[in-house]
Scaffold this motif. Structure first.
Motif, PDB file in Angstrom:
ATOM      1  N   UNK A  48       0.828  -1.217   0.000  1.00 31.16           N
ATOM      2  CA  UNK A  48       0.000   0.000   0.000  1.00 31.16           C
ATOM      3  C   UNK A  48       0.859   1.263   0.000  1.00 31.16           C
ATOM      4  N   UNK A  49       1.981   1.238   0.725  1.00 29.06           N
ATOM      5  CA  UNK A  49       2.899   2.385   0.734  1.00 29.06           C
ATOM      6  C   UNK A  49       3.495   2.621  -0.647  1.00 29.06           C
ATOM      7  N   UNK A  50       3.858   1.532  -1.336  1.00 19.70           N
ATOM      8  CA  UNK A  50       4.424   1.660  -2.687  1.00 19.70           C
ATOM      9  C   UNK A  50       3.410   2.282  -3.636  1.00 19.70           C
ATOM     10  N   UNK A  51       2.168   1.873  -3.530  1.00 18.04           N
ATOM     11  CA  UNK A  51       1.120   2.423  -4.395  1.00 18.04           C
ATOM     12  C   UNK A  51       0.860   3.883  -4.022  1.00 18.04           C
ATOM     13  N   UNK A  52       0.797   4.169  -2.733  1.00 18.22           N
ATOM     14  CA  UNK A  52       0.526   5.542  -2.274  1.00 18.22           C
ATOM     15  C   UNK A  52       1.645   6.501  -2.667  1.00 18.22           C
ATOM     16  N   UNK A  53       2.869   5.995  -2.796  1.00 13.41           N
ATOM     17  CA  UNK A  53       3.988   6.866  -3.150  1.00 13.41           C
ATOM     18  C   UNK A  53       3.915   7.321  -4.603  1.00 13.41           C
TER      19      UNK A  53
END
Length: 75
Positions: free
Chosen positions: A14-19
């Motif tokens: 989720x962090x990778x997508x949010x970045x």
């Protein structure tokens, strides 16, 4: 295909997508699979090369020429 992840791994995805690096979690997983496939292919090629006989063109002059090309930026 559905994949279940522990919360810590899900949070990382989720962090990778949010970045903004990936549009969806599926894109991120696809990229990881591609990279894994590429690493395995490279490993196979390296092992094959290591097991092969040395080529007669791989001598000191050959490597000196490569170093000169790298130093001059021609590579």
């Amino acid at each position: 295909m559905n994949i279940s992840l522990p919360e810590a791994l899900k949070a990382h995805v989720d962090e990778q997508v949010a970045s903004g690096s990936y549009g969806t979690s599926s894109e991120y997983v696809r990229e990881l699979i591609r990279k894994d496939r590429d690493v395995k292919k490279l490993r196979m090629l390296l092992l094959e090369g290591g097991a092969s006989e040395p080529d007669s063109t791989s001598n000191d002059a050959f490597f000196a020429q490569l170093k000169a090309q790298i130093a001059s930026g021609d590579v």
